[in-house]
Design a protein around this motif. Structure first.
Motif: not given
Lengths: 482, 236, 121, 611
Positions: B16-22, C7-12, C20-34
């Protein structure tokens, strides 16, 4: 001032929320006054849209690219009218429901903020403003849902909040991409400029996916049943009848207005297929639900599915009266469900209060001791099934005809199965009312609480079904082509 | 956590990220971009402030900002609805207390400065409000259970102050024929300052109250049977 | 152009990382940080878009949008933390009602309501 | 008179349902203070319900039409020839049943509920008769069908609840098929008020669905399962209208929405006629071995509906018969409706009317005998006239044996009626109730109507039709009766041989047998399947660690929900890119190049939604 009246359905509940926050002692009184004024302003606006054309205004006096537009067309006005009437019913009910409880103190400001956001979503014409409105909606909805304070409620609404945030983020990224390419956020300006491109496609997908989470489209509905079933009854009614509609409204707006020349039949088919899944799975789970409010929540999942079933039909139908019919039927379905589900949840709340629980198998006595409430459930249930003369009957009629005309007969099987399952779960509840229990002393046992539920359920059946024409004229269509 | 599943999700997200970047790249490449920038800067003299960001926040798109205050309010009301606040921390030691005595007034002063400077340079109500809120946080950390906030009734009025002043001015302008949130020419500066001041106070109080994390206690909090364990004082 | 893309790419990338972190990590605080990282990623995109041409002043509108977005994100995070706090409180209350010793142990570790969350992670 | 009566005919009972629901039976109304049981005026509402319909049919001229474009996306009400006959007998029957219901339910518990449901059912029944378009027909049909559930389960006994469940399942199946059929008809003919010519272009599917959908209501074997359960379970006035008026609407629906007379449909007509013959003969022997008078009447209804379906099928096969056939079928439906309604009410009177003045019960029994003879089609009764009208249809049919078969069936019907009289005169358990004077009078008026029918309508030649089979039947019945009188144990093994709800009861052992067979035959495959599914599920569990019973628990886990979400995003992206590729996959819009730098203040009206 006529165009300024556009802001009233947003400003009035906001002021009401501020006042009920500041003056908690008289919050119910202020709340009902604010609710009445909000409903009146919403209905007045609907009347104006009905009488004339679409209304719009750009706030701040700076003109369009710079200022934020607020607009009301037929689609917004229909949903605004729904939120006005349903909101008023919920407010009147809440006075009785929360009487003598500390929770009412917290209910009123949050509920009025939720209503602000709801009307704001329906009237917004700016993509970023929509983001702020959606966040306000999500936050106040999650806070309201956790109002019972039970562990299940708090956990479910925490999940709901996070899911809503994920949806908002996805939506906002779509907005960012749109702004990158077109440099404006106004929907009307954008819909003139957008052309098919990879960017537009990506944005519409990101925004739709984010909103689908909030609209609880199968299989992303996982957060809805626990959140809606564990909230206090007026809140459940607002969440199920109104809040999910806001996200749905926005998807409909994006697909048929802003991104109309980008969406494809394939993508619309995916939405329709998810809708079909929602109908079958939601109805099945509703049938298996042990608790009345859980049943109602799963029925919401199924009803949302019907709304998404309109997308492949709308996409495949060439512009013309037949497509207008489909569009109006979609709106009619959403509005009918709003009334019916609000009535159902309010009635379910009364049953729960009366019986002390809402386990369907043990509700016989409670149901029979409240004839008016049972009658509300029957009326709302018949609208959920899609029986005549309810509004959803007409909507299903038009939907099935559209399925034939576009050659997509397979949706028919889904609609028929869903209808049968809906009948099964509604009559499973209703059959409890026919027993040999002692009968109550009068039809209406608690007028203040029972009348709003009854009126909401009644309008979903009688008002919207017998006179569906106004929805057509509100949307600017000629009337159903039969 | 299941390793395979997280790997799978990682792959999906990466795709998804690669697509968005593109997509992002192609958009940037093809579009040199005429934004709202020129228009916003062109009309800046009429907006009543000389900082373009403040002009956008409080004039061009003031409606968004009003709603943002409502979001903040909703969050605090949600927090309050969850129950009373927990008791605070133990009183600060002498070194911390002395520092707090300095830092808090300094934060309030800096907040005032940021509020004023927002008209022509980076700054404004939110930055100022955040500093006020931070002052409250520091107070609570130093042992002031109420974070230096007034009574509940006062708090209720203060947290609605920002959105209240904002929307009342908007409605008043609509009633007098200028349109909702359309400032009359020449008056924009003072109206914006008024709104910003109210918003600063509201934001500061809201943030501090949110940090307290529950409905303010009326007077001496009734000591619940469960309280001692959270109260370090009881342990000594 | 390249700077904007970086900059924008870094944002993406931040958005994707947060997701990824939101979906994979169970603890709530990590989800919030994610979630906050995801938000920061989107704000990055906005800011990158604001400054595009050489020499022209940056577009103030995305800057203002980001400011609004930050406040919204703060509010949502605060509410989520409060809800989680309530859950923790319930859990410790019920734990105490069943077994005082466990609860006492828990409370001994607890310094503040806020630290409950962190310790839980 | 004003055509608005057509609207009032069904809106009136709909409106009355509301105050009727608020009616205090045993319980006093909160607003009016304490009241004695049964007081108030609301108990009379059921008999006021059908009055506008009766006035409408008596005063309005044929072809009166009322257009209501604002209602329900456009509705039209009309009193055509078929509607006139239907409205007349339906309104009379509802009136008689309404009087019965008003007096016998007065002051009983749950009277409000019963009266409200009764009036709703009535409104639906009347609406579908006067409504000419698909919407009205379906709306009335659905309201009637579902409200009648409340009638069936009214007394709340387990038996009634079971009957209600069966009724509901079948009724819903029927309604959904009918709904699909009507949507298809509207779509294929392009109108919601199709003429027979419009209907000629229908494809097979809507016809099949209409046959099934209405066949449930008509009791077409094997869709009749609900009928012998529901009619006896319902209270007396409700079974009278169920059997007399409501099942007849199936014929009305077929007359309206099948291309009757416009085109020959040999296949569908043949199917319907064959189904009719099956129904006609299937119900007779089963009815004969019943011992509950209401069950016997229910089976007789099934059988009579079979005759009507046979005639309709013959008309469908041979469009030339249509003008005569439609009139004859309507007439026969009317005659049967009145007679059957009278029989059910009479059973009620037999059970509930006081026996104190010695002449009352013999009078009731005598009336029942006349009605039974009329139903059987004995000479000089209305049944003979109605049957005479059907003669041309039977004679003109392509199947030469039909007339003979019908004569045999008449014999069977006579036997069934004799059995009914036998049961009702000897075995009725009596529960006398006060206040049955007016119901009795209403019933005698109905009786008079049935008696006078032949002399008002038919030619003298028609009074004697079918005398041979009737007298044979009566003789036969007499012989059996004498035999049974001599030796009461003689018939006992036969009686109760097949319980009411025949197939449904048989379905259980058959189902058990089928399951047993399935298990035996497929055991090896089953084992393999089990092993496969077990390993699959254990693998699944290893992946998802699912242990909770809640089926959605897995879905609620973030990685899974999130994975699904990203999957949906991917699918949507693929769908959008797949179709828009080639044109502009990599080309972002350059539209904003020519974006005019607008001064801003001028207002841009957003375009109307592009729909």
């Amino acid at each position: 001032m006529t165009t300024d009246s556009l802001i009233l359905p947003i400003a009035l509940p906001l002021l009401g929320a501020l006042l009920t926050t500041a003056l908690p002692r008289i919050a119910p009184l202020l709340g009902v006054i604010a609710a009445t004024l909000t409903a009146l302003s919403g209905l007045w606006l609907t009347g104006q849209v009905w009488g004339g054309d679409a209304l719009n205004i750009v706030l701040g006096g700076w003109g369009l690219p710079l200022g934020i537009g607020v607009a009301a067309d037929g689609l917004s006005a229909s949903l605004l009218a729904m939120s006005s009437l349903v909101g008023l019913g919920i407010s009147v009910y809440a006075v009785g429901y929360f009487a003598g409880s500390d929770r009412g103190l917290h209910f009123w400001p949050l509920w009025l903020l939720l209503w602000t956001a709801l009307n704001g979503v329906f009237l917004a014409a700016d993509l970023f403003n929509l983001y702020v409105m959606l966040e306000l909606l999500g936050l106040s909805a999650a806070a309201l849902g956790a109002l019972t304070g039970s562990r299940e409620a708090v956990a479910a609404n925490l999940r709901y909040l996070l899911v809503g945030l994920l949806g908002s983020m996805s939506y906002l990224l779509g907005v960012a991409l749109i702004y990158t390419a077109y440099g404006t956020l106004d929907i009307s300006l954008l819909s003139e400029r957008i052309e098919p491109s990879a960017l537009a496609a990506t944005s519409v997908v990101l925004m739709t996916a984010g909103l689908a989470l909030k609209a609880a489209l199968f299989p992303l509905h996982f957060w809805l049943p626990p959140a809606h079933a564990n909230a206090p009854a007026p809140v459940s009614a607002a969440l199920s009848a109104l809040v999910v509609k806001a996200a749905f409204y926005l998807i409909l707006r994006l697909w048929t207005d802003l991104f109309a020349n980008i969406t494809t039949t394939g993508a619309a088919f995916i939405l329709g297929a998810l809708g079909a899944g929602a109908i079958l799975w939601g109805s099945w789970r509703a049938l298996r639900a042990e608790r009345l409010k859980l049943l109602a929540a799963y029925s919401t999942v199924a009803q949302i599915g019907y709304l998404f079933l309109f997308f492949p039909l709308l996409q495949a139908m060439p512009p013309g009266p037949a497509r207008d019919d489909l569009f109006a039927a979609c709106v009619l379905m959403a509005v009918t469900h709003g009334f019916a589900k609000a009535g159902f949840f309010l009635a379910a709340g009364l049953v729960q209060k009366n019986a002390g629980h809402d386990r369907i198998d043990e509700l016989g006595g409670a149901a029979q001791s409240m004839p008016a409430t049972t009658f509300s459930i029957a009326l709302a249930g018949s609208a959920l099934i899609g029986l005549p003369p309810s509004g959803s009957f007409i909507a299903k009629w038009v939907m099935m005809r559209g399925a034939f005309e576009t050659g997509q007969w397979w949706w028919l099987i889904v609609i028929v199965t869903g209808t049968l399952l809906a009948a099964a779960y509604i009559f499973r509840v209703l059959s409890r009312a026919f027993g040999q229990e002692p009968t109550p002393r009068c039809f209406v046992t608690d007028a203040r609480a029972e009348i709003p539920a009854l009126l909401l359920a009644l309008s979903s059946v009688a008002l919207l079904g017998l006179a569906a024409g106004p929805i057509w004229s509100l949307l600017g269509f000629e009337g159903v082509q039969t | 956590m299941n390793r395979d599943l997280s790997l799978l999700i990682g792959i999906l997200v990466a795709l998804l990220a690669v697509l968005l970047l593109g997509v992002f790249h192609s958009t940037l490449a093809l579009d040199p971009g005429q934004r709202l920038a020129s228009l916003a800067l062109e009309r800046l003299p009429e907006s009543g402030v000389s900082n373009p960001v403040t002009a956008v926040l409080l004039n061009y798109r003031a409606y968004d900002t009003l709603l943002e205050l409502a979001v903040l309010l909703a969050a605090l009301l949600g927090i309050w609805s969850l129950g009373p606040a927990r008791p605070g921390f133990q009183p600060a030691g002498p070194a911390l207390a002395a520092m707090v005595d300095w830092v808090v007034p300094l934060a309030i002063l800096t907040g005032g400065y940021l509020l004023w400077v927002g008209g022509h340079a980076p700054g404004g109500a939110f930055q100022a409000g955040a500093l006020l809120g931070a002052a409250g946080v520091i107070l609570r950390l130093a042992g002031n259970a109420g974070a230096g906030l007034p009574s509940e009734a006062w708090q209720r009025w203060l947290i609605v102050l920002g959105a209240g002043v904002f929307s009342l001015i908007g409605l008043l302008l609509a009633l007098t024929g200028y349109g909702f949130l359309s400032y009359p020419p020449g008056q924009a500066k003072w109206l914006i300052l008024l709104i910003e001041t109210a918003a600063t106070i509201a934001i500061g109080v809201t943030l501090a109250a949110a940090y307290v994390g529950g409905r303010p206690q009326m007077a001496q909090p009734p000591r619940s049977p469960l309280a001692p364990m959270a109260d370090p004082e009881a342990k000594r | 152009m390249t700077a904007a893309f970086l900059y924008g790419g870094a944002g993406i990338l931040l958005f994707a990382l947060g997701l990824w972190s939101l979906l994979v990590h169970e603890p709530l605080l990590r989800k919030l940080i994610a979630l906050n990282i995801m938000g920061a990623g989107v704000f990055h995109v906005f800011i990158a878009v604001a400054h595009r041409g050489d020499g022209t002043p940056p577009d103030p509108v995305p800057h203002a949008l980001v400011l609004t977005g930050i406040v919204v994100a703060v509010s949502a995070t605060a509410l989520a933390l409060a809800l989680h706090n309530r859950l923790e409180q319930d859990a410790s209350d019920s734990a105490q009602s069943t077994s005082t010793s466990t609860a006492g142990l828990l409370s001994g570790l607890s310094i503040s309501p806020q630290s409950d969350i962190i310790r839980h992670e | 008179m004003t055509p608005w009566l057509l609207l009032l005919a069904w809106v009136w009972p709909l409106l009355l349902a509301w105050p009727a629901a608020f009616q205090a039976g045993r319980w006093p109304s909160a607003l009016r203070g304490n009241r004695v049981p049964g007081a108030g005026w609301r108990w009379i509402l059921p008999m006021l319900g059908p009055l506008p319909a009766l006035v409408a049919v008596l005063t309005l001229s044929l072809g009166t039409r009322l257009e209501l474009p604002w209602l329900f996306l456009g509705t039209s009400l009309e009193l055509d020839a078929t509607a006139q006959v239907y409205l007349l007998f339906t309104a009379i029957l509802w009136l008689a049943a309404g009087i019965y219901a008003a007096f016998t339910f007065r002051g009983t518990p749950n009277v409000g509920r019963f009266h409200a449901v009764f009036l709703l059912t009535m409104a639906g029944n009347l609406w579908l008769i006067v409504g000419q378009d698909l919407f009205s027909f379906y709306a009335g049909f659905a309201i009637m069908g579902l409200a009648a559930y409340g009638l069936v389960v009214h007394d709340g006994s387990p038996l009634a609840l079971r009957a209600g469940k069966v009724y509901l399942v079948m009724a819903l199946l029927g309604e959904v098929s009918l709904f699909a059929a009507l949507v298809m008809i509207a779509q294929q003919t392009g109108t919601t008020e199709p003429s027979a010519e419009d209907l000629a272009q229908l494809t097979g599917l809507p016809i099949a669905l209409a046959l099934v959908g209405l066949g449930v209501k008509a009791g077409l074997v094997p869709l009749h399962l609900w009928l012998p359960l529901a009619h006896p379970a319902a209270p007396v006035p409700a079974s009278a209208v169920l059997s007399g008026a409501m099942i007849k609407v199936a014929i009305l629906g077929w007359l309206r929405f099948l291309p009757v007379g416009a085109i020959a449909l040999p296949d569908w007509g043949g199917l319907l006629a064959a189904g009719g013959v099956l129904t006609l003969f299937y119900a007779l022997p089963i009815g004969l071995v019943q011992s509950d008078p209401k069950v016997i009447l229910a089976y007789s209804s099934v059988s009579k509906m079979g005759l009507l379906m046979l005639c309709l099928g013959l008309v469908l096969m041979e469009p030339g018969l249509a003008p005569v056939g439609i009139a004859a079928i309507s007439l026969y439906a009317a005659q049967h409706g009145l007679a059957k309604g009278g029989l059910f009410l009479g059973v009620g009177l037999r059970k509930q009317a006081p026996g104190q003045p010695g002449f009352i019960q013999p009078l009731v029994l005598g009336g029942l005998m006349i009605l039974a003879l009329a139903l059987a089609g004995a000479p000089f009764t209305s049944g003979a006239v109605a049957k005479y009208q059907l003669k041309p249809v039977l004679a003109g049919a392509e199947w030469p044996w039909v007339a003979a078969a019908v004569s045999v069936a008449t014999l069977g019907t006579t036997l069934l009626m004799a059995r009914f009289i036998w049961v009702v005169s000897l075995r009725t358990k009596r529960h006398p109730q006060p206040g049955l004077l007016w119901p009795g009078i209403a019933w005698s008026l109905l009786l008079a109507l049935v008696i006078l029918f032949p002399f008002a309508l038919g030619k003298p030649a028609s009074w004697l039709s079918d005398w041979l089979s009737i007298s044979l039947g009566i003789g036969f019945a007499g012989l059996i009766a004498i035999g049974a009188w001599r030796n009461p144990a003689w018939l006992s093994p036969v009686v109760g041989l097949i319980p009411a709800g025949d197939l449904l009861v048989l379905a259980r052992p058959i189902g058990r047998l089928a399951i047993g067979l399935w298990q035996r035959l497929w055991r090896p495959i089953n084992a393999l399947q089990n092993r496969m599914s077990q390993s699959a599920s254990s693998r699944f569990e290893r992946v998802f660690k699912q242990s909770d019973a809640d089926q959605e628990d897995a879905l609620r886990r973030w990685p899974i929900a999130g994975g699904l979400w990203i999957g949906i995003i991917a699918m949507l992206l693929l769908a959008l890119f797949a179709q828009s590729s080639g044109s502009s996959l990599s080309a972002a819009s350059t539209e904003s190049d020519d974006q005019p730098s607008r001064p801003g203040l001028e207002f841009q009206s957003p375009p109307a939604p592009s729909l």
